[in-house]
Design a protein around this motif. Structure first.
Motif, PDB file in Angstrom:
ATOM      1  N   LEU A  81      78.240 -86.361  10.414  1.00  0.00           N
ATOM      2  CA  LEU A  81      78.607 -87.089   9.286  1.00  0.00           C
ATOM      3  C   LEU A  81      77.410 -86.527   8.096  1.00  0.00           C
ATOM      4  O   LEU A  81      76.198 -86.787   8.441  1.00  0.00           O
ATOM      5  CB  LEU A  81      78.599 -88.633   9.682  1.00  0.00           C
ATOM      6  N   VAL A  82      77.971 -86.279   6.874  1.00  0.00           N
ATOM      7  CA  VAL A  82      76.937 -85.992   5.813  1.00  0.00           C
ATOM      8  C   VAL A  82      77.002 -86.688   4.732  1.00  0.00           C
ATOM      9  O   VAL A  82      78.501 -87.193   4.455  1.00  0.00           O
ATOM     10  CB  VAL A  82      76.925 -84.348   5.740  1.00  0.00           C
ATOM     11  N   ALA A  98      74.929 -87.396  13.875  1.00  0.00           N
ATOM     12  CA  ALA A  98      75.806 -86.586  14.537  1.00  0.00           C
ATOM     13  C   ALA A  98      77.212 -87.572  15.146  1.00  0.00           C
ATOM     14  O   ALA A  98      76.956 -88.856  15.391  1.00  0.00           O
ATOM     15  CB  ALA A  98      75.425 -85.917  15.883  1.00  0.00           C
ATOM     16  N   SER A  99      78.254 -87.197  15.052  1.00  0.00           N
ATOM     17  CA  SER A  99      79.536 -87.772  15.371  1.00  0.00           C
ATOM     18  C   SER A  99      80.054 -87.336  16.690  1.00  0.00           C
ATOM     19  O   SER A  99      81.520 -87.290  16.722  1.00  0.00           O
ATOM     20  CB  SER A  99      80.548 -88.014  14.266  1.00  0.00           C
ATOM     21  N   THR A 109      78.669 -92.099  19.985  1.00  0.00           N
ATOM     22  CA  THR A 109      79.369 -91.412  19.044  1.00  0.00           C
ATOM     23  C   THR A 109      79.725 -91.977  17.986  1.00  0.00           C
ATOM     24  O   THR A 109      79.741 -93.469  18.135  1.00  0.00           O
ATOM     25  CB  THR A 109      80.695 -91.080  19.983  1.00  0.00           C
ATOM     26  N   MET A 110      79.750 -91.598  17.088  1.00  0.00           N
ATOM     27  CA  MET A 110      80.223 -92.168  15.544  1.00  0.00           C
ATOM     28  C   MET A 110      81.692 -91.836  15.568  1.00  0.00           C
ATOM     29  O   MET A 110      82.298 -90.974  15.426  1.00  0.00           O
ATOM     30  CB  MET A 110      79.411 -91.654  14.582  1.00  0.00           C
ATOM     31  N   THR A 111      82.559 -93.115  15.509  1.00  0.00           N
ATOM     32  CA  THR A 111      83.924 -93.062  15.460  1.00  0.00           C
ATOM     33  C   THR A 111      84.520 -93.212  13.950  1.00  0.00           C
ATOM     34  O   THR A 111      85.709 -92.619  13.737  1.00  0.00           O
ATOM     35  CB  THR A 111      84.505 -94.064  16.178  1.00  0.00           C
ATOM     36  N   MET A 123      78.781 -97.484   9.552  1.00  0.00           N
ATOM     37  CA  MET A 123      79.212 -96.361  10.576  1.00  0.00           C
ATOM     38  C   MET A 123      79.681 -97.180  11.910  1.00  0.00           C
ATOM     39  O   MET A 123      78.792 -98.214  12.401  1.00  0.00           O
ATOM     40  CB  MET A 123      78.279 -95.339  11.075  1.00  0.00           C
ATOM     41  N   THR A 124      80.837 -96.925  12.562  1.00  0.00           N
ATOM     42  CA  THR A 124      81.003 -97.303  13.634  1.00  0.00           C
ATOM     43  C   THR A 124      80.705 -96.704  14.886  1.00  0.00           C
ATOM     44  O   THR A 124      80.928 -95.526  14.901  1.00  0.00           O
ATOM     45  CB  THR A 124      82.568 -97.600  13.929  1.00  0.00           C
ATOM     46  N   VAL A 125      79.565 -96.954  15.884  1.00  0.00           N
ATOM     47  CA  VAL A 125      79.172 -96.252  16.857  1.00  0.00           C
ATOM     48  C   VAL A 125      79.459 -96.939  18.215  1.00  0.00           C
ATOM     49  O   VAL A 125      79.379 -98.116  18.475  1.00  0.00           O
ATOM     50  CB  VAL A 125      77.345 -96.328  16.647  1.00  0.00           C
ATOM     51  N   ILE A 126      79.853 -96.093  19.061  1.00  0.00           N
ATOM     52  CA  ILE A 126      80.482 -96.555  20.651  1.00  0.00           C
ATOM     53  C   ILE A 126      79.037 -95.789  21.402  1.00  0.00           C
ATOM     54  O   ILE A 126      78.780 -94.893  21.291  1.00  0.00           O
ATOM     55  CB  ILE A 126      81.639 -95.551  20.764  1.00  0.00           C
TER      56      ILE A 126
END
Length: 688
Positions: A81-82, A98-99, A109-111, A123-126
């Motif tokens: 993601l930028v 990083a996703s 992971t970024m979803t 950001m939603t992060v798992i």
């Protein structure tokens, strides 16, 4: 109005000049500047791998003030993601996060991501963790402050498994409503969420909706008031909906039913109409998904407000505040965004004068429509993302979807109809090889989509493998076989009827060869079947059931032993939901892994070791049984296990391996060009 002043409303000649000479092209990233120039791209044959590499831009979202753009981009075969400064396009994008997709315990992971105000990307992060031997995903939100570059945890304190569902955003105040599990008072209440209002700047929060023992999910209106709650019973399939009119009112149950056919549309509110007890809902009340206005207290539908004759409505488009419908998502073989808002409608119409019909997709825009992110291309040519300034009329290229391809011509894609052997009309998405236009009796790859139910292929929304294979000389046909979505309830029910799954649905694929063979388009004796997920199931079933029909099969991440899969689904999805696949009539008979004796078409089997949807035992069982039946690896089948693969093929390495191995299998058993064709394959373009 702004639109009245736009250059895009000038003559088509002016629009063409804008498209060809007046676009100010933004500087490209370093990787793009280093890309080779390939002047023979139009005449040459593009290698299959080039079509599946990570996109330069995807998921683009512009900040409310139009100064910044957040998007995903490929970097070293992975996705990141930028952030791009739209007022200083000469500066390179700034890495945010990083996703990558989480695969093992301890991975992140970024979803998804959203803007909250102008200064924060949320950001939603798992986080994938090992819980007593089972992998479990914890969902959290993290805000990136574009000014300080700091990451700010959002309402993490006392959060349970899930703290990542945004219900409403107030950009002016920099706050939003977050649905989250809370363990502040008890660890026994995970899965019973509360709603908190979060200050994005520091992640602090306050409770605005307490937990309710019968609610597993909340819905808020455009003004930020929690209006409805939902729950579903995995044992009996009943969906319960609670509703209230005012903030201090009690919730009451207004709906509590189960759809045992899995073909209805839950009348859940897509948008609450301000100042009323009404909401816009999509319902199949009379057979097709249409938009209705519904009273939430009585659940009574009014007359249809919007529909697409003969097809299901795909969804509604609302304004940024979710208080007004500005357009619709439609489908008729092609996915479209149809705008009813006058400004957006005018912008889209003007952009189509530049790019062509169905070649201009409005991706995102500022509240005042002053800046619009546009995807130009995608139907007839590869495309790119553009920044359109509606006040100045400037249109600036931000980046091509894929650097090497730029705006290379695509292989023509058409939505066509064919009639099956039992008289059913079915729509198919057909991709014709651009190097062989007008030629007859061509080789064909039939590519059923995943799902299978309620899903469809479209001319501009298909499995990403039609283009690379058509580029090599194959006709690629993606049938929306019975059971597919988009064609109404009755069509879906046809796939769920006894004898549908693995039988009549499979016949729909075979009947393509008859229909297009009679037209002279393809040679039915030069046909292979290929697919992923359900498509992988259908490919293996074809190799097993109809080896005289298919020269070869390519099956990825498929289900091959239905009794095993049904047990897995019941254990992981619940007793009711395990019936979604409609395979209970003859699960053993339609399982390719349980019928490995006898002739088979040569089959390539690809399995993703970290597939969270289809367990590895499916592919292993098929391969073990093929060996027990005397099938020889390397001749009768080939088995590839992608150690880093998941169900979604998220990385360049696994995606490129899949498409290159598929093409090699096709070339071995059903080559695109043979001496009797009278033509030869154009030279491959060298991208090294």
């Amino acid at each position: 109005m702004i639109i009245a002043k736009l250059a895009l409303r000038a003559s088509s000649a002016v629009a063409l000049a804008l498209a060809t000479t007046s676009i100010a092209v933004a500087p490209q990233a370093a990787a793009q500047e280093a890309a080779p120039q390939v002047p023979e791209l139009v005449d040459g044959r593009i290698p299959v791998a080039e079509f599946v590499k990570q996109s330069n831009m995807s998921g683009t979202r512009i900040s409310p003030d139009g100064r910044h753009l957040a998007y995903r981009t490929g970097q070293g075969g992975r996705e990141v993601l930028v952030l791009l400064d739209l007022e200083n396009l000469g500066t390179p994008p700034k890495l945010i996060l990083a996703s990558e997709e989480a695969r093992e315990a301890g991975e992140r992971t970024m979803t998804s991501f959203r803007w909250v105000g102008n200064d924060h990307v949320v950001m939603t992060v798992i986080s994938r963790e090992n819980m007593n031997g089972q992998l479990a995903d914890f969902r959290r939100l993290v805000a990136y402050d574009i000014n300080s570059g700091e990451m700010v945890q959002q309402a993490w304190r006392d959060a349970g498994f899930d703290a990542g569902q945004i219900l409403n955003i107030n950009h002016d105040n920099g706050t939003y409503l977050l649905q989250r599990d809370s363990v502040a008072t008890s660890t026994e209440r995970w899965g019973i969420p509360e709603v908190v209002e979060v200050d994005v700047s520091d992640g602090s929060y306050k409770t605005v909706q307490r937990t309710n023992p019968v609610v597993r999910g909340w819905v808020a209106d455009g003004n930020g008031m929690v209006r409805a709650g939902f729950n579903s019973d995995s044992k009996n399939g009943k969906v319960r909906m609670l509703y209230r009119s005012e903030n201090d009112a009690n919730f009451k149950t207004v709906y509590n039913e189960a759809d045992e056919t899995f073909t209805s549309t839950l009348p859940s509110p897509r948008m609450f109409i301000p100042g009323t007890d009404d909401a816009y809902v999509i319902s199949r009340e009379d057979g097709y998904d249409k938009l209705y206005r519904m009273n939430m207290n009585t659940m009574q539908l009014g007359e249809p407000i919007f529909e697409v004759e003969g097809y299901d409505l795909q969804g509604i488009i609302t304004n940024q505040d979710n208080t007004k419908v500005v357009g619709y998502y439609t489908f008729d073989g092609t996915m479209r965004r149809v705008f009813t808002d006058p400004t957006l409608k005018a912008i889209k119409g003007g952009l189509e004068e530049v790019f062509g019909q169905d070649e201009a997709v409005i991706v995102d825009y500022t509240d005042d429509f002053s800046k619009v992110i546009v995807y130009g291309g995608g139907m007839r040519r590869e495309g790119g993302y553009y920044l359109y300034d509606t006040q100045s009329g400037s249109l600036r290229l931000l980046n091509w979807t894929r650097t090497a391809l730029k705006d290379a011509p695509l292989n023509p894609v058409k939505a066509e109809w064919y009639t099956t052997s039992d008289g059913t009309r079915i729509q198919a998405i057909v991709t014709y090889p651009r190097h062989r236009m007008g030629e007859k009796n061509l080789p064909v790859v039939v590519m059923p989509h995943g799902g299978p139910f309620g899903v469809q292929s479209a001319t501009n929304s298909t499995e990403p493998w039609n283009q690379p294979l058509a580029e090599q000389g194959y006709v690629v046909i993606q049938p929306n076989y019975r059971g597919s979505g988009g064609y109404g309830r009755a069509f879906e029910e046809m796939g769920r009827e006894p004898g549908g799954y693995g039988k009549r649905m499979q016949d729909d694929l075979n009947d393509i060869l008859t229909a297009y063979g009679e037209k002279g388009v393809i040679d039915p004796n030069r046909a292979c079947i290929m697919g992923w997920s359900y498509g992988g199931y259908a490919a293996a079933r074809g190799a097993q059931r109809d080896p005289n029909v298919w020269k070869c099969a390519i099956a990825g991440a498929g289900v091959y032993d239905m009794p095993l899969m049904n047990k897995w689904d019941e254990r992981n999805l619940g007793r009711f939901n395990s019936g979604f696949q409609a395979t209970s009539e003859d699960p053993e008979g339609i399982s390719s892994a349980r019928n490995t004796d006898g002739p088979w078409a040569p089959i390539l089997i690809v399995a993703a070791k970290r597939d969270a949807r289809i367990p590895m035992e499916q592919s292993d069982t098929l391969v073990d049984n093929l060996k027990k039946s005397g099938k020889v690896e390397g001749r009768d089948f080939r088995y590839i296990v992608q150690e880093q693969g998941t169900h979604n093929l998220p990385y360049d390495d696994v995606h490129i391996q899949w498409i290159e191995e598929a093409y090699a299998w096709l070339e071995k058993y059903n080559p695109a060009y043979i001496p009797s064709d009278g033509d030869s394959a154009p030279a491959l373009v060298n991208f090294d």
